[in-house]
Scaffold this motif. Sequence first.
Motif, PDB file in Angstrom:
ATOM      1  N   VAL A  23       3.439  11.361  -6.001  1.00  0.00           N
ATOM      2  CA  VAL A  23       3.299   9.873  -6.598  1.00  0.00           C
ATOM      3  C   VAL A  23       3.181   9.766  -7.918  1.00  0.00           C
ATOM      4  O   VAL A  23       2.558  10.740  -8.463  1.00  0.00           O
ATOM      5  CB  VAL A  23       1.939   9.354  -5.774  1.00  0.00           C
ATOM      6  N   ARG A  24       3.945   8.849  -8.679  1.00  0.00           N
ATOM      7  CA  ARG A  24       3.733   8.837 -10.221  1.00  0.00           C
ATOM      8  C   ARG A  24       3.176   7.557 -10.564  1.00  0.00           C
ATOM      9  O   ARG A  24       3.364   6.675 -10.153  1.00  0.00           O
ATOM     10  CB  ARG A  24       5.263   9.019 -10.828  1.00  0.00           C
ATOM     11  N   ASP A  64       0.963  -1.198   0.131  1.00  0.00           N
ATOM     12  CA  ASP A  64       0.093   0.084   0.270  1.00  0.00           C
ATOM     13  C   ASP A  64       0.854   1.163   0.036  1.00  0.00           C
ATOM     14  O   ASP A  64       1.501   1.922   1.023  1.00  0.00           O
ATOM     15  CB  ASP A  64      -0.923  -0.030   1.199  1.00  0.00           C
ATOM     16  N   LEU A  65       1.011   1.829  -1.168  1.00  0.00           N
ATOM     17  CA  LEU A  65       1.882   3.040  -1.347  1.00  0.00           C
ATOM     18  C   LEU A  65       1.515   3.923  -0.286  1.00  0.00           C
ATOM     19  O   LEU A  65       2.552   4.745   0.193  1.00  0.00           O
ATOM     20  CB  LEU A  65       2.032   3.587  -2.728  1.00  0.00           C
ATOM     21  N   ASP A  66       0.466   4.485  -0.333  1.00  0.00           N
ATOM     22  CA  ASP A  66      -0.184   5.598   0.667  1.00  0.00           C
ATOM     23  C   ASP A  66       0.257   5.204   1.980  1.00  0.00           C
ATOM     24  O   ASP A  66       0.670   6.260   2.843  1.00  0.00           O
ATOM     25  CB  ASP A  66      -1.673   5.910   0.509  1.00  0.00           C
ATOM     26  N   ARG A  67       0.121   4.029   2.609  1.00  0.00           N
ATOM     27  CA  ARG A  67       0.374   3.877   3.892  1.00  0.00           C
ATOM     28  C   ARG A  67       2.015   3.954   4.142  1.00  0.00           C
ATOM     29  O   ARG A  67       2.208   4.385   4.949  1.00  0.00           O
ATOM     30  CB  ARG A  67      -0.195   2.371   4.185  1.00  0.00           C
ATOM     31  N   TYR A 115       4.447   4.708  -8.249  1.00  0.00           N
ATOM     32  CA  TYR A 115       5.382   4.767  -7.366  1.00  0.00           C
ATOM     33  C   TYR A 115       5.798   6.104  -6.708  1.00  0.00           C
ATOM     34  O   TYR A 115       5.316   7.093  -7.185  1.00  0.00           O
ATOM     35  CB  TYR A 115       6.797   4.263  -8.097  1.00  0.00           C
ATOM     36  N   CYS A 116       6.785   6.273  -5.861  1.00  0.00           N
ATOM     37  CA  CYS A 116       7.292   7.558  -5.294  1.00  0.00           C
ATOM     38  C   CYS A 116       8.605   7.266  -4.902  1.00  0.00           C
ATOM     39  O   CYS A 116       8.971   6.543  -4.267  1.00  0.00           O
ATOM     40  CB  CYS A 116       6.244   7.936  -4.164  1.00  0.00           C
ATOM     41  N   VAL A 117       9.316   8.422  -5.292  1.00  0.00           N
ATOM     42  CA  VAL A 117      10.779   8.457  -4.880  1.00  0.00           C
ATOM     43  C   VAL A 117      11.031   8.894  -3.405  1.00  0.00           C
ATOM     44  O   VAL A 117      10.355  10.099  -3.280  1.00  0.00           O
ATOM     45  CB  VAL A 117      11.726   9.369  -5.763  1.00  0.00           C
TER      46      VAL A 117
END
Length: 132
Positions: free
Chosen positions: A102-103, A83-86, A111-113
Amino acid sequence: MSQDSKPVGSVGWTDLTVKDAVALKDFYRDVVGWKAVGLDMGGYEDFLMIPPGSDAPAAGICHARGPNAELPPVWIVYITVEDLDRSLERVAALGGKALGKVRSAGPMGRYCVIEDPSGVVSALFESAKKQG
Protein backbone atom coordinates in the motif's frame (compact mmCIF):
# COMPACT_ATOMS: atom_id res chain seq x y z
CA MET A 1 -3.05 11.71 -8.84
CA SER A 2 -6.27 13.66 -8.54
CA GLN A 3 -9.04 11.79 -6.77
CA ASP A 4 -11.05 14.68 -5.29
CA SER A 5 -14.70 13.77 -4.65
CA LYS A 6 -14.75 10.65 -6.83
CA PRO A 7 -17.55 8.31 -5.75
CA VAL A 8 -16.71 4.82 -4.53
CA GLY A 9 -16.58 2.47 -7.51
CA SER A 10 -15.59 5.12 -10.04
CA VAL A 11 -12.35 5.46 -11.96
CA GLY A 12 -10.65 8.43 -10.39
CA TRP A 13 -7.28 8.48 -12.13
CA THR A 14 -5.18 6.86 -14.86
CA ASP A 15 -1.40 6.43 -15.01
CA LEU A 16 0.97 5.03 -17.59
CA THR A 17 4.36 3.81 -16.34
CA VAL A 18 7.11 3.35 -18.94
CA LYS A 19 10.90 3.31 -19.26
CA ASP A 20 11.06 6.67 -21.08
CA ALA A 21 8.34 8.94 -19.71
CA VAL A 22 9.95 11.99 -21.33
CA ALA A 23 9.56 10.62 -24.86
CA LEU A 24 6.09 9.27 -24.21
CA LYS A 25 4.77 12.52 -22.74
CA ASP A 26 5.91 14.18 -25.98
CA PHE A 27 4.09 11.50 -27.99
CA TYR A 28 0.81 12.18 -26.17
CA ARG A 29 1.39 15.94 -26.40
CA ASP A 30 1.66 15.69 -30.18
CA VAL A 31 -1.12 13.09 -30.66
CA VAL A 32 -3.85 14.31 -28.28
CA GLY A 33 -2.75 17.82 -27.34
CA TRP A 34 -1.95 17.21 -23.66
CA LYS A 35 0.43 19.62 -21.96
CA ALA A 36 2.95 17.99 -19.62
CA VAL A 37 3.60 19.46 -16.19
CA GLY A 38 6.56 17.99 -14.31
CA LEU A 39 6.02 16.40 -10.91
CA ASP A 40 9.17 16.12 -8.76
CA MET A 41 9.79 12.52 -7.74
CA GLY A 42 13.03 13.17 -5.86
CA GLY A 43 15.73 13.09 -8.51
CA TYR A 44 13.57 12.85 -11.62
CA GLU A 45 10.21 14.07 -12.91
CA ASP A 46 7.04 12.21 -13.76
CA PHE A 47 4.36 14.14 -15.64
CA LEU A 48 0.80 15.28 -15.08
CA MET A 49 -0.93 15.49 -18.45
CA ILE A 50 -3.29 18.46 -18.87
CA PRO A 51 -5.95 18.51 -21.62
CA PRO A 52 -6.19 21.58 -23.88
CA GLY A 53 -8.21 24.38 -22.27
CA SER A 54 -8.06 22.81 -18.79
CA ASP A 55 -6.08 23.37 -15.63
CA ALA A 56 -6.87 19.91 -14.20
CA PRO A 57 -4.75 16.89 -15.10
CA ALA A 58 -6.38 14.04 -17.00
CA ALA A 59 -3.68 11.41 -16.43
CA GLY A 60 -0.10 10.78 -15.39
CA ILE A 61 2.87 9.47 -17.34
CA CYS A 62 5.50 8.01 -15.04
CA HIS A 63 8.98 6.55 -15.22
CA ALA A 64 9.37 2.86 -14.41
CA ARG A 65 11.71 3.64 -11.52
CA GLY A 66 11.75 3.17 -7.76
CA PRO A 67 8.45 1.76 -6.52
CA ASN A 68 7.13 1.76 -10.11
CA ALA A 69 10.03 -0.27 -11.53
CA GLU A 70 8.03 -3.51 -11.74
CA LEU A 71 4.78 -2.06 -13.09
CA PRO A 72 3.76 -3.20 -16.57
CA PRO A 73 3.75 -0.61 -19.39
CA VAL A 74 -0.04 -0.29 -19.54
CA TRP A 75 -2.57 2.38 -18.63
CA ILE A 76 -3.53 1.65 -15.02
CA VAL A 77 -6.91 2.85 -13.79
CA TYR A 78 -7.34 3.77 -10.12
CA ILE A 79 -10.73 2.64 -8.82
CA THR A 80 -12.01 4.40 -5.71
CA VAL A 81 -12.90 2.13 -2.77
CA GLU A 82 -14.37 2.89 0.65
CA ASP A 83 -11.92 0.74 2.67
CA LEU A 84 -8.64 -0.20 1.01
CA ASP A 85 -7.68 -2.82 3.58
CA ARG A 86 -11.03 -4.59 3.25
CA SER A 87 -10.84 -4.44 -0.56
CA LEU A 88 -7.33 -5.94 -0.52
CA GLU A 89 -8.59 -8.77 1.69
CA ARG A 90 -11.30 -9.44 -0.92
CA VAL A 91 -8.73 -9.30 -3.75
CA ALA A 92 -6.70 -12.09 -2.10
CA ALA A 93 -9.77 -14.14 -1.16
CA LEU A 94 -11.09 -14.03 -4.73
CA GLY A 95 -7.86 -15.08 -6.46
CA GLY A 96 -6.19 -11.76 -7.16
CA LYS A 97 -3.04 -10.32 -5.64
CA ALA A 98 -1.51 -7.07 -4.51
CA LEU A 99 1.47 -5.99 -6.59
CA GLY A 100 3.63 -4.39 -3.94
CA LYS A 101 2.67 -2.56 -0.79
CA VAL A 102 0.00 0.00 0.00
CA ARG A 103 1.39 3.39 -1.00
CA SER A 104 0.68 6.90 0.16
CA ALA A 105 -0.82 9.46 -2.19
CA GLY A 106 0.03 12.20 0.29
CA PRO A 107 -2.92 14.18 1.60
CA MET A 108 -5.21 12.65 -1.04
CA GLY A 109 -5.21 9.13 0.42
CA ARG A 110 -3.55 5.79 -0.28
CA TYR A 111 -3.58 3.12 -2.97
CA CYS A 112 -2.35 -0.31 -4.00
CA VAL A 113 -1.76 -1.76 -7.46
CA ILE A 114 -3.47 -5.14 -7.86
CA GLU A 115 -3.76 -7.95 -10.37
CA ASP A 116 -7.16 -9.59 -10.80
CA PRO A 117 -7.55 -13.37 -11.31
CA SER A 118 -7.36 -12.94 -15.10
CA GLY A 119 -4.02 -11.08 -14.89
CA VAL A 120 -5.38 -7.56 -15.52
CA VAL A 121 -3.61 -4.82 -13.56
CA SER A 122 -5.43 -1.90 -11.92
CA ALA A 123 -5.14 0.03 -8.66
CA LEU A 124 -7.48 0.56 -5.72
CA PHE A 125 -7.57 4.03 -4.17
CA GLU A 126 -8.96 5.09 -0.78
CA SER A 127 -9.49 8.82 -0.27
CA ALA A 128 -8.08 10.34 2.89
CA LYS A 129 -10.68 10.51 5.63
CA LYS A 130 -11.91 14.05 6.24
CA GLN A 131 -11.19 15.33 9.74
CA GLY A 132 -13.79 16.99 11.81
